[in-house]
Design an enzyme around this catalytic site. Structure first.
Site: not given
Ligand code: MN
Length: 739
Positions: A62, A87, A91-92, A154, A274
């Site tokens: 990812h 990134h 967070e993780d 992301d 169109d």
């Molecule tokens: Mn992410």
């Protein structure tokens, strides 16, 4: 597809994806850049090593993919690629922002921190909290636009790999994408990414529609190819004779755009004329490319009749996203109108990739200055905004998607405004004070009201008047976020001043009733008048919507034997009303008005949707039962509006204390020098009164004046009349109903 790689294959695949990342990036890397990227990759790989994505793949796929979008599609620098790789690390995993700063420096740490904050925000469910989160997210735009760009990358990768998610999450994430990320990508000029986000969004929110259109498109592919070939064959010879190097291709409308058009125009797939455009992309130099575009224009129109009303020159005047292209619509083969887009390969690249290509073709400062203007505007409206978050995001979004018009200042400078912008929006775009005092406008030399809608090419001169100030009505027709916020703030300031006056009046009036104003009394009054905040109370005193009788009633209730009961009630109520100390005048919808003139009419509330004050509503004229009021999202609304459009009546809830009405007062007396000044002085001292017109005549020392003012209620008008009567020489003041 099940994920089946073993450890060895997996490691190979990771190495391969990492190598890919460096290959097609826009920017050229120094040895040092490469080292930083490698370091970020190693740390991300280590930090995420125990995690897997829902598909079963190792998590590191990812961040690599996000970094790749950042490098290839958006064309950002090493700092951004490093931040993209990292990134999700804070967070993780156990890494902190401080760790990142120590390892990669301040810039990367700030971006990763911004991204971490955003991902915390996104977990809320409630719509107003969600909107508040979007507002916070947009705030980071100005700290560093790279945060949002990486966030969009992301989001794109998450949308691309969403098939393994549970369905409710797919729908939630897709709706959010369509709501905010796609419009943002659009405004940032990331055309390809925007289109992909929209198409994926549709795929998960309306799968049946999506696959249906997809199917139809593939059926018509061959037909389209032949059409384009026919078209090319006709102009080829002439283009070759001029020695152009070019490519002619078809540009199909995206699935999402087709869907949008079907909905907005109520047509079927086959009825959209169109569905695709023809694009002529030619090689040229910066110096020659504009001239070449018109040469090709000339060749195309030699062979096909152009529709003069469909010529768009985005080369002389690029869109504010940086888009450049020359569009014409011509009568093509088989007697079909077809749009032809003429652009150099440089313009084409900017149109598809936006930001990235700017870096390639312009120097960095130039590429960023256009964006900076825009970001500054956003920052301004964000910082000044105290509107509720949902309104704010709605306003903001409107500005993201809106088409632009271009108007001229009296000096001939060009200003871009969103479509439907009014003279007042223009005034605010020049300067806040010009907006505040805007009284009217000269549009192409003709006098127009401030609500006048501008068109491209208009030359606009704003007329100001010192006495002019914003009123609630202005919010009805301004479209720019900037004007809205400024007006709302000014109204709030006004309310505060009126409330201050109101507090003084209240103290005086209560004194007569032998009550001293204390916090406790304020709370009792707020409850008694069913208001929410103390400012509500003072404001309503200030504009005179609470009268002496009501205060007397309050006083006698307070003194009678129910006192203890009443006190208990207050205690209970105040517990549920924490708003009481809040510093605002709240909305108190108490009347429903109809039509453009906002008339009060008799009505009934419809049983099918039971609208309550504040809901978005419309009136429907029934045959036997008068006007019935429905919610705009009532299940019956669409069919009523579609089948009986002529019986629909505009309706809305208003707060009558904030509403204004116009009144004409006639003044007669003996004229003396300075009288007019005294009169206007008194009116403008009354903060909640606006003067609209002044008509004065003086004859042999006899003075007669008619003044049109707007006031909030009768007692305000009476107060004003009383003060004018006190002016020396004034004999008579009365309200009249006709000029
Ligand atoms: Mn992410």
């Amino acid at each position: 597809m099940a994920y089946t790689l073993n450890t060895e294959e997996e490691n190979k695949e990771i190495a391969k994806r990492y190598k890919d990342l460096l290959k097609g990036a826009y920017q050229t890397f120094t040895e040092n850049d490469k080292k930083e990227i490698r370091k970020a990759f190693d740390i991300a790989l280590e930090a995420h090593k125990t995690q897997r994505r829902r598909t079963g793949e190792p998590y590191i796929f990812h961040p690599i993919a996000v970094a790749k979008i950042v490098a290839y599609e958006i064309g950002l620098d090493t700092t951004s690629i490093v931040a993209a790789l990292l990134h999700d690390v804070v967070e993780d995993t156990d890494y902190t922002v401080e760790d990142i700063e120590r390892l990669f420096g301040e810039n990367v740490a700030r971006i990763v921190n911004g991204l971490t904050k955003i991902s915390h925000l996104n977990k809320e469910q409630d719509a107003s909290i969600q909107a508040e989160n979007f507002r916070k997210m947009l705030l980071t735009l100005h700290d560093d636009v790279r945060v949002i760009l990486i966030k969009i990358a992301d989001r794109l990768h998450n949308m691309q790999t969403m098939s393994a998610m549970p369905q409710d999450k797919q729908i939630k994430i897709s709706s959010e994408t369509l709501y905010i990320y796609a419009p943002l990508a659009h405004r940032l000029g990331l055309y390809n990414i925007k289109t992909e986000l929209e198409n994926l969004g549709l795929k998960y929110t309306e799968p049946a529609v999506y696959y249906n259109i997809l199917d139809k498109i593939s059926q018509s592919k061959e037909e389209q190819r032949i059409y384009i070939e026919n078209f090319s064959n006709i102009i080829k010879e002439s283009l070759d004779a001029e020695n152009f190097k070019y490519l002619i291709k078809g540009r199909r409308k995206s699935i999402y755009s087709i869907r949008k058009k079907m909905l907005s125009q109520g047509v079927t797939y086959d009825e959209i004329y169109d569905k695709f455009a023809i694009r002529i992309i030619y090689d040229s130099t910066l110096k020659e490319e504009k001239f070449d575009a018109w040469k090709i224009y000339s060749i195309v129109t030699d062979h096909f009749r152009p529709n003069p009303s469909r010529l768009r020159d985005w080369i002389s005047q690029p869109k504010s996203t940086g888009y450049e292209s020359l569009h014409i619509t011509v009568m093509g083969p088989q007697g079909k109108w077809v749009e032809v887009q003429i652009r150099s390969s440089r313009m084409d690249e900017i149109a598809e990739k936006g930001y990235a290509a700017h870096y390639k073709y312009k120097n960095k400062e130039e590429a960023e200055s256009g964006l900076d203007d825009w970001l500054n505007k956003i920052k301004e409206s964000l910082e000044n905004s105290d509107s509720n978050a949902i309104d704010f995001v709605e306003d903001f979004k409107l500005n993201l998607y809106s088409k632009e018009i271009f108007v001229f200042t009296p000096n001939g400078d060009l200003k871009a405004l969103p479509k439907n912008a009014t003279a007042l929006d223009f005034a605010f775009s020049i300067h806040t004070q010009v907006g505040m005092n805007c009284r009217g406008a000269k549009v192409n030399g003709k006098l127009k009201p401030i609500s006048h809608e501008l068109k491209s090419g208009d030359q606009v001169q704003i007329i100001t008047a010192k006495n002019q100030k914003p009123n609630v009505g202005w919010l009805e027709f301004v479209v720019t976020a900037r004007a809205r916020t400024r007006i709302k703030n000014a109204l709030k300031e006004d309310q505060k001043k009126i409330a201050e006056e109101g507090k003084e009046i209240l103290i005086r009036k209560l004194k007569h009733l032998k009550i001293t104003l204390s916090e406790k009394v304020v709370n009792e009054l707020v409850v008694f008048f069913k208001l929410k905040t103390s400012l509500d109370l003072f404001y309503r005193m200030g504009i005179g919507s609470i009268d002496n009788n009501q205060l007397k009633e309050f006083s006698s209730q307070r003194n009678n034997s129910f006192v203890s009961f009443f006190k208990n009630r207050i205690k209970r109520t105040t517990k549920n009303a924490p708003l009481i100390d809040k510093d605002e005048v709240t909305e108190n919808y108490d009347s429903l008005v109809f039509g453009k003139e906002e008339e009060r009419l008799d009505y009934k509330i419809s049983q099918c949707c039971n609208p309550i004050p504040g809901d978005k509503v419309f009136g429907f004229i029934t045959i036997n039962d008068g006007i019935k009021v429905h919610k705009k999202d009532c299940p019956n609304a669409i069919s009523l509006q579609a089948n009986y459009a002529y019986r629909i009546l505009k309706a809305k809830w208003i707060d009558s204390t904030k509403q204004e009405f116009k009144a004409i007062i006639k003044i007669q007396g003996e004229d003396h020098v300075g009288m007019v000044n005294e009169i206007t002085g008194i009116i403008s001292k009354n903060m909640s009164v606006n003067i609209h017109g002044l008509n004065i005549s003086s004859n042999d020392g006899v003075f007669e004046g008619k003044i049109t003012v707007s006031v909030k209620n009768k007692s305000q008008l009476e107060k004003l009349s009383d003060s004018i009567k006190k002016i020396k020489g004034v004999n008579n003041v009365e309200r009249i109903y006709k000029h």
